[in-house]
Enzyme design. Structure first.
Site, mmCIF file in Angstrom:
data_model
loop_
_atom_site.group_PDB
_atom_site.id
_atom_site.type_symbol
_atom_site.label_atom_id
_atom_site.label_comp_id
_atom_site.label_asym_id
_atom_site.label_seq_id
_atom_site.Cartn_x
_atom_site.Cartn_y
_atom_site.Cartn_z
ATOM 1 C CD GLU A 33 -2.571 2.074 -0.102
ATOM 2 O OE1 GLU A 33 -3.198 1.077 -0.527
ATOM 3 O OE2 GLU A 33 -2.005 2.971 -0.276
ATOM 4 N N GLY A 36 0.305 5.189 2.690
ATOM 5 C CA GLY A 36 0.744 5.368 3.654
ATOM 6 C C GLY A 36 -0.071 5.151 4.959
ATOM 7 C CB ALA A 37 -3.162 5.539 6.187
ATOM 8 C CE LYS A 51 -21.626 6.987 3.697
ATOM 9 N NZ LYS A 51 -21.093 6.752 2.273
ATOM 10 C CG ASP A 309 -13.928 1.368 -6.914
ATOM 11 O OD1 ASP A 309 -14.549 0.128 -7.056
ATOM 12 O OD2 ASP A 309 -13.837 2.180 -6.568
ATOM 13 C CG HIS A 441 -44.856 -3.718 17.131
ATOM 14 N ND1 HIS A 441 -45.433 -3.429 15.484
ATOM 15 C CD2 HIS A 441 -45.827 -2.839 18.369
ATOM 16 C CE1 HIS A 441 -46.554 -1.962 16.077
ATOM 17 N NE2 HIS A 441 -46.289 -1.788 17.408
#
Ligand code: FAD
Ligand code: NAI
Length: 462
Positions: A33, A36-37, A51, A309, A441
């Site tokens: 990666e 760096g994170a 979010k 992606d 309910h």
């Protein structure tokens, strides 16, 4: 230099999930990666921070609109953007650290740096070469550019810039009424910005159920967001902190302009493969830049896989994660599988929107006979108690067999409710199966059951 069974390039939801599953299946695994994170776009500049801001801005909006109605008196809060961004960052950090912990726990080596496929079975990470029997490309996506619009992350921002504003802009123009445009537009509208969304199409959220598109548009307009539909943005000029957005109305090709303090470019994302060495290895890509794969996520080069992606399909974190697990299983000699017919999509606006399976438009195009069971949240007791009676559940089922073909939901906790339908669809359930299942309910889930009942003899509370 180290020898691995598998090296995964990219530590986003596709890559890190693949790495963990590979290690769990007994493969010696490393994940490369470069940012760096760990956590990719999703944890660092996508799903999770957006979010957090949606939650904060929703809470602020609730305090201003509904607290007094519930007898909660006292001054409504004001916004401290610095603190809100600290909160957002703390949420990111907690999640990112969690992935590092999972790597250690599962004995996945985390190789920090930018990876390049430098030869057959070889990945170089910032110059250091590592060997692997299998290589997985999970390098994700980046913001797609729009001709005439230059992102400077000051006046003209992309989603990453929108997640890091230090003050609420007075006027925000959003280009594109897709998922990013509506979620980030909602954040700043709730915090007090005048938000105008300019959209090329005559509707919002392309690809969603047409009734949801109309109802969501109406609801967002009621919340104060302005929409200019059937308008193509041509260019944006930024000068002294003010942007002028030039757009063309599609009905008559007339041109118009809008001024704004910030412009958010939200017109889509594209695969990220820079510096990966695809050309050198002869790895095929499509015209849209996606790495081409077969039904088992194999590229045209032996031993090299791709997922998430960077390949075809919806750009969603959970789609990438599912592919991550399936690729790991395939590499380990198991039968990795993803059911692309049951991938939910959620838009985290208020009301929330969720969808899975076929839309009515798709079923009509296929010529499939279907029935519709619909139930409004107006008839749901719990929804009334939380000011959430806007929206509905719509279940589409086969006309003859009653098998569930799709579900389109708008209302409280839609993103949670949809999973009842996902499980039902995975089991090939009928609407009657849901209708005959006892639902507690008072819950929002009762609206899902009522929609299922509406596919048969009728809903009770409609
Ligand atoms: P990514 O998450 O993009 O990860 C790829 C990683 O690979 C990156 O960290 C990158 O630095 C690294 N990398 C690339 N090249 C190299 C290299 N050569 N060497 C080393 N590392 C490399 N999806 C949802 O499902 N729900 C949501 O609510 C949601 N919200 C979103 C909000 C925003 C603002 C954005 C932008 C996206 C959102 N998405 C959401 C989409 C989601 O973030 C992506 O679908 C998901 O992150 C894709 O996962 P991935 O692993 O394929 O790629
Ligand atoms: P998008 O593809 O969802 O929407 C882009 C919109 O921009 C479309 O409606 C398009 O018609 C419009 N557009 C394109 N060119 C235009 C122009 N010149 N003028 C006006 N409008 C124009 O892309 P978006 O919102 O950038 O999101 C990218 C990806 O991120 C999505 O594919 C989505 O899967 C993912 N995402 C998912 C989220 C979720 O699951 N909740 C949240 C945010 C992003």
């Amino acid at each position: 230099m180290a020898d691995y069974d598998v090296i995964i390039i990219g530590g986003g939801p596709g890559g890190y999930v693949c790495a963990i599953r590979c290690a769990q299946l007994g493969l010696k695994t490393a994940c490369v990666e470069g940012r760096g994170a760990l956590g990719g776009t999703c944890l660092n500049v996508g799903c999770i921070p957006s979010k957090a801001l949606l939650h904060a801005s929703h809470s602020y909006h609730e305090a201003h609109t509904n607290f007094e109605k519930m007898g909660l008196m006292g001054g409504a809060p004001s916004v401290d953007m610095g603190k809100m961004m600290d909160y957002k960052q703390s949420v990111i950090d907690a999640n990112v650290n969690g992935i590092e912990f999972l790597f250690k726990k599962n004995k996945v080596d985390y190789l920090r740096g930018w990876g390049k496929i430098s030869g057959k079975g070889e990945v170089s990470v910032d110059g250091e070469v590592h060997k692997a029997k299998s290589i997985v490309i999970a390098t994700g996506s980046e913001v797609a550019p729009l001709k005439g619009v230059e992102v400077d992350q000051d006046t003209v921002i992309d989603s990453t810039g929108a997640l890091a504003l230090t003050e609420v802009p007075k006027r925000l123009v959003v280009i594109g009424a897709g998922v990013i445009g509506l979620e980030m537009g909602s954040v700043y509208a709730r915090l007090g910005a005048e938000v105008t969304v300019v959209e090329f199409l005559d509707h919002v959220t392309p690809g969603m159920d047409a009734e949801i598109q109309k109802t969501l548009l109406r609801s967002l307009k009621k919340q104060g967001i302005k929409f200019i539909l059937k308008a193509a943005v041509q260019s944006v000029e930024a000068k002294d902190g003010v942007a002028t957005v030039h757009y063309k109305l599609r009905k008559d090709d007339s041109e118009a302009t809008l001024e704004a303090d910030k412009v958010l470019l939200a017109t889509g994302r594209k695969p990220f493969t820079d510096g990966l060495g695809l050309e050198g290895m002869g790895i095929k890509t499509s015209q849209r830049g996606q790495v081409e794969t077969d039904g088992h996520w194999r590229t045209n080069v032996d031993g090299i896989y791709a997922l998430g992606d960077v390949i075809d399909g919806p750009m969603l974190a959970h789609k990438a994660e599912d592919e991550g697990m399936a690729v790991a299983e395939s590499i380990a000699g198991q039968a990795g599988h993803v059911n692309y017919g049951v991938i939910p999509g959620v838009i985290y606006t208020t009301p929330e929107v969720a969808s899975v399976g076929k839309t009515e438009a798709q079923l009509k195009e296929e010529g499939r006979a279907y029935k519709v069971g619909k139930f409004s949240f107006m008839g749901n007791g719990r929804a009334k108690a939380v000011f959430g009676s806007e929206g509905f559940v719509k279940i589409l089922a086969d006309k003859d067999t009653d098998r569930i073909l799709g579900c389109h939901l708008m209302g409280p906790m839609a993103g949670e409710l949809i999973h009842e339908i996902c499980v039902a669809m995975e089991f090939g359930a009928s609407a009657e199966d849901i209708a005959r299942t006892c639902h507690a309910h008072p819950t929002f889930s009762e609206a899902v059951r009522e929609a299922a009942l509406a596919c048969g003899d009728g809903a009770i509370h409609a």
